[in-house]
Design a protein around this motif. Structure first.
Motif: not given
Length: 612
Positions: A582, A588-591, A593
């Motif tokens: 992700l 940078r990762s959606l985890y 967020n």
């Protein structure tokens, strides 16, 4: 006593007096042998024969006598009252035909007026000529005094004659491709610009006949505006045509297209353009469209509080609604060929003069990713030529300096992708129990993917195959300076699903699909070409080899994780077990967020049991 009874010999009846009151139809027009005489003289087997033996033409040797009888029969028919009415009927039908020169400038109409009927004059000569020539493939025109069509003036009106031009066709040497003879230009000047062709085209060298026709056009336009107003609702009209009755009287009117839904009824004239850069407040168009703001502000009726209304009421008083122009530059810059450097091998602007060198403008290759050669770096290049719809690359870690990697970029033509996770459990049994019990032993994760490599230009061919060769070589051993054999570790990036993941490639399979085109190495200049390596006289192009232009690649990849692979412990906290990346960069990762409260619900828990 009746004329015919059960005992009457029908072959003995005489011809004539076959009409009420004793009149005669004069039929049959051609009289042959009686039935008895024909059987006696020619034989009964001839009754089913209508001609001779077929050879080069239908009917054989008897075709001449059969044709003569047809001509005699038709000739006598045309001298009867019925025949005269038939001739008149054909000419009336010609009047109801479409006038092909209708709507053209007056000069063209004047030249064609002597033709009398819209589809040409009918005479019995064309039918007689057809009866004569049909046995040998002759098919003259039915309409026209000259049924052969060779004489422009005497033949039926034909569009080819208008194209050819000439005094008797268009009133001058030019055909209808000339501005002064063109129907569309004539209708534009008379119905839109309200002027004459000569005035609109600025022709200062008109012939006297053209001036006379232009003067007549001006007079006619003035009379029409006086009688019917500035717009009479019709492009043009002519005598006869499809709209008249069976008597051929009246006129056919070609109406001006109107705004939908009344267009078929000759509604208001459409002028201007519905693609505007400003509101249509001054336009004569009678239609409108919702603006983007109107669409955004429109309330839905799904909750039942808004009633269905007639949307035309909203448009009726909204002349400011308009369709904005689309900037063509946006598409030119944002199309897939330009945005991801894919290139377009079928573009019209391609220079294909030398197929062995390709387009000279493609020095860097048409597909910029295909032609991006191998490079060694700590991180992926920031050059825009690597941009693709989905990030896709493979990197091989340097065994001597693990901070360096050799990057291989392929176009993301992904055919398949599968991520398989398997848990290992050992089974055992207890004495007296029938079912299995299990102990957990670990897991196995394997990724399989397939992609296509397609060469789009000659400049890419060698680079693509060198990259495929390097990828294949990375499954072979690497040797240290001391001679020890080592395997290679890879990094795989596929979009945000698997970003820079470490692992090993277990297998690679290259497949040439059916129907794949090949580069076959034919030179464009045989005099300067090299001789084939096998010593034969066959010439080859040294810049390429005989290779397929499409390769399908199947790859099996085993991930090696940079985290402790375990079940996610705290779904509301920081997730460290990222089997699916992700991510689009290493940072940078959606985890990262936080999931908002609007996506969450509170769990329910059972009350602890009470003691008895």
């Amino acid at each position: 006593m009746p004329l015919v009874d059960l005992k009457t010999d029908l072959t003995s009846l005489k011809f004539g007096k076959d009409r009420p009151g004793g009149g005669s139809s004069r039929e049959p027009f051609v009289k042959g042998k009686s039935l008895d005489k024909r059987i006696a003289e020619d034989g009964i087997e001839t009754l089913a024969s209508t001609g001779g033996t077929d050879m080069f033409i239908r009917g054989g040797g008897k075709v001449a006598s059969s044709t003569a009888k047809d001509l005699e029969r038709l000739g006598k028919y045309f001298t009867t009252t019925k025949g005269g009415l038939f001739i008149a009927q054909q000419n009336l039908l010609s009047l109801t035909g479409v006038r092909i020169y209708g709507g053209y400038p007056d000069l063209v109409n004047i030249a064609n007026k002597p033709r009398l009927t819209n589809d040409g004059v009918y005479t019995p000569l064309s039918t007689l000529a057809a009866a004569t020539g049909v046995a040998i493939g002759g098919h003259p025109n039915k309409q026209g005094i000259d049924f052969t069509g060779l004489n422009d003036f005497a033949s039926r009106p034909q569009y080819l004659n208008l194209v050819k031009g000439g005094i008797i066709n268009t009133g001058g040497p030019e055909g209808i491709s000339a501005t002064t003879k063109n129907r569309l230009y004539n209708l534009y000047t008379s119905k839109v610009a309200n002027t004459t062709i000569a005035q609109a085209s600025g022709d200062q060298n008109e012939s006297p006949l053209s001036r006379l026709a232009s003067f007549g056009q001006s007079i006619r336009q003035g009379v029409n505006r006086f009688i019917s107003g500035p717009e009479d609702g019709f492009l043009y009209s002519y005598s006869g045509g499809p709209q008249v009755g069976t008597d051929g009287l009246g006129k056919t009117f070609i109406k001006i297209g109107g705004d939908s839904p009344t267009r078929q009824y000759g509604g208001a004239i459409l002028k201007g353009n519905n693609v505007e850069t400003s509101p249509l407040s001054t336009s004569t168009l009678k239609f409108s469209t919702f603006s983007q703001k109107q669409i955004a502000d429109k309330k839905t009726i799904k909750d039942g509080t808004i009633k269905v209304t007639d949307f035309r009421n909203d448009l009726k008083n909204k002349p400011e609604s308009f369709i904005p122009k689309t900037d063509p530059i946006v598409y030119e810059r944002k199309n897939i060929e330009q945005r991801v450097n894919l290139g377009n091998p079928g573009a019209r602007s391609q220079d294909r003069s030398d197929f062995t060198k390709g387009n000279p403008n493609n020095d860097g290759g048409l597909d910029k990713i295909n032609s991006l050669y191998l490079y060694k770096s700590e991180n992926v290049t920031n050059n825009d030529r690597k941009n693709d719809l989905v990030k896709f690359r493979i990197a091989v870690i340097d065994n001597d300096n693990p901070s360096l990697k050799t990057f291989i970029h392929f176009r993301a033509f992904i055919n398949s992708f599968s991520d398989s996770m398997n848990a290992g459990w050992n089974s055992f049994k207890y004495t007296g129990r029938g079912e299995n019990f299990y102990t957990y032993q670990g897991f196995n994760n394997s990724i399989s993917m397939g992609f296509t490599v397609a060469v789009q230009s000659i400049q890419e061919l060698s680079i693509v195959y060198q990259k495929l060769n390097y990828l294949k070589s990375s499954l072979a051993p690497d040797y240290s300076d001391e001679g020890y054999m080592r395997g290679n570790i890879h990094h795989l990036t596929f979009g945000g699903y698997f970003y820079g993941g470490t692992g090993i490639i277990e297998s690679l399979t290259y497949t040439i699909p059916d129907g794949t085109p090949y580069e076959i190495g034919i030179p464009s200049n045989f005099e300067n070409a090299e001789t084939a390596p096998d010593g034969s006289s066959v010439k080859t192009n040294p810049a390429v080899k005989e290779l397929p232009l499409v390769i399908n690649v199947e790859m099996s990849f085993k991930p090696i994780y940079n985290f402790l692979p375990k079940t996610v412990e705290n779904v509301d906290g920081v997730i460290e077990s990222r089997f699916i990346s992700l991510a689009n960069t290493s940072k940078r990762s959606l985890y990262d967020n936080k999931i908002g409260p609007e996506f969450k619900v509170k769990g329910t828990f059972s009350s602890p049991p009470t003691s008895e």
